[in-house]
Design a protein around this motif. Structure first.
Motif, PDB file in Angstrom:
ATOM      1  N   GLU A 151      10.582  88.690  76.434  1.00 53.88           N
ATOM      2  CA  GLU A 151       9.967  88.594  77.610  1.00 53.88           C
ATOM      3  C   GLU A 151       9.985  87.067  78.130  1.00 53.88           C
ATOM      4  OE1 GLU A 151       4.980  88.472  79.402  1.00 53.88           O
ATOM      5  OE2 GLU A 151       5.554  89.375  77.685  1.00 53.88           O
ATOM      6  N   ILE A 152      10.339  86.864  79.358  1.00 57.18           N
ATOM      7  CA  ILE A 152      10.229  85.743  80.050  1.00 57.18           C
ATOM      8  C   ILE A 152       9.265  85.617  81.065  1.00 57.18           C
ATOM      9  CG2 ILE A 152      11.495  83.886  81.417  1.00 57.18           C
ATOM     10  CD1 ILE A 152      14.268  85.117  80.249  1.00 57.18           C
ATOM     11  N   HIS A 153       8.069  84.717  81.015  1.00 53.71           N
ATOM     12  CA  HIS A 153       7.004  84.833  81.983  1.00 53.71           C
ATOM     13  C   HIS A 153       6.849  83.628  82.703  1.00 53.71           C
ATOM     14  CE1 HIS A 153       3.152  86.312  83.257  1.00 53.71           C
ATOM     15  NE2 HIS A 153       2.769  85.232  83.152  1.00 53.71           N
ATOM     16  N   TYR A 154       6.747  83.662  84.001  1.00 50.83           N
ATOM     17  CA  TYR A 154       6.530  82.627  84.727  1.00 50.83           C
ATOM     18  C   TYR A 154       5.010  82.715  85.501  1.00 50.83           C
ATOM     19  CZ  TYR A 154       6.719  78.994  88.419  1.00 50.83           C
ATOM     20  OH  TYR A 154       6.397  77.945  89.538  1.00 50.83           O
ATOM     21  N   ALA A 155       4.150  81.672  85.316  1.00 49.18           N
ATOM     22  CA  ALA A 155       2.741  81.785  85.989  1.00 49.18           C
ATOM     23  C   ALA A 155       2.562  80.533  86.819  1.00 49.18           C
ATOM     24  CB  ALA A 155       1.831  81.767  84.703  1.00 49.18           C
ATOM     25  N   GLN A 156       2.044  80.562  88.031  1.00 50.04           N
ATOM     26  CA  GLN A 156       1.571  79.372  88.890  1.00 50.04           C
ATOM     27  C   GLN A 156       0.274  78.800  88.467  1.00 50.04           C
ATOM     28  OE1 GLN A 156       2.218  80.746  92.779  1.00 50.04           O
ATOM     29  NE2 GLN A 156       4.417  80.036  92.933  1.00 50.04           N
TER      30      GLN A 156
END
Length: 156
Positions: A151-156
């Motif tokens: 998993e590659i996760h991006y959160a602002q």
């Protein structure tokens, strides 16, 4: 055939123990777990007497969960978890004697592992293996065997 029927009287007696602790043995190690014992029975059912004193459907006698997470620093976490359940029945008279088949409810022991690295405030990388021990079990349908994930996760 199938039909819906009310049952006059049921009873479930049991006990559940839950524990959680941080920094066990050394800093960064967190342990959590639970164990549940339940004895569910049909006490009265005039519409279907064969079900009296049988185990309630989909309620295993014993269930347990354990989770260990190690965080060596604020960016890394390594987690190992295990789930266990006794076999349960799908029918109210417990006539489904084969659990390792479609519509059966088998017992299982499943172990999962996951590693996570936080790159920065927004990005997180994770990799893991579900059902590490490759248990072949059914909960109405076959559950996935060993599964790898990234998993590659991006959160602002």
């Amino acid at each position: 055939f199938s039909y819906v029927q009310n049952v006059d009287n049921t009873r479930v007696r049991g006990i559940e123990l839950v524990a959680s602790r941080r920094n066990v043995l050394f800093d960064g190690l967190e342990l959590m777990g639970s164990i549940t014992y339940a004895d569910g029975r049909v006490l009265a059912n005039p519409a279907f007497p064969a079900s009296i004193n049988k185990v309630l459907p989909q309620i295993p006698k014993l269930r347990a969960n354990a989770l260990a997470t190690y965080r060596p620093d604020e960016n890394w976490s390594v987690t190992l978890g295990a789930r266990y359940s006794d076999r349960s029945f799908a029918t109210i008279d417990n006539s489904d004697s084969v659990s390792q088949t479609f519509q059966g409810f088998a017992g299982y022991l499943v172990v999962d592992a996951r590693v996570q690295y936080r790159l920065d405030e927004n990005w997180t990388l994770s990799a893991g293996i579900d059902n590490l021990n490759n248990d072949k079990y059914f909960l109405f349908h076959p559950f996935p065997q060993r599964t790898f994930l990234m998993e590659i996760h991006y959160a602002q």
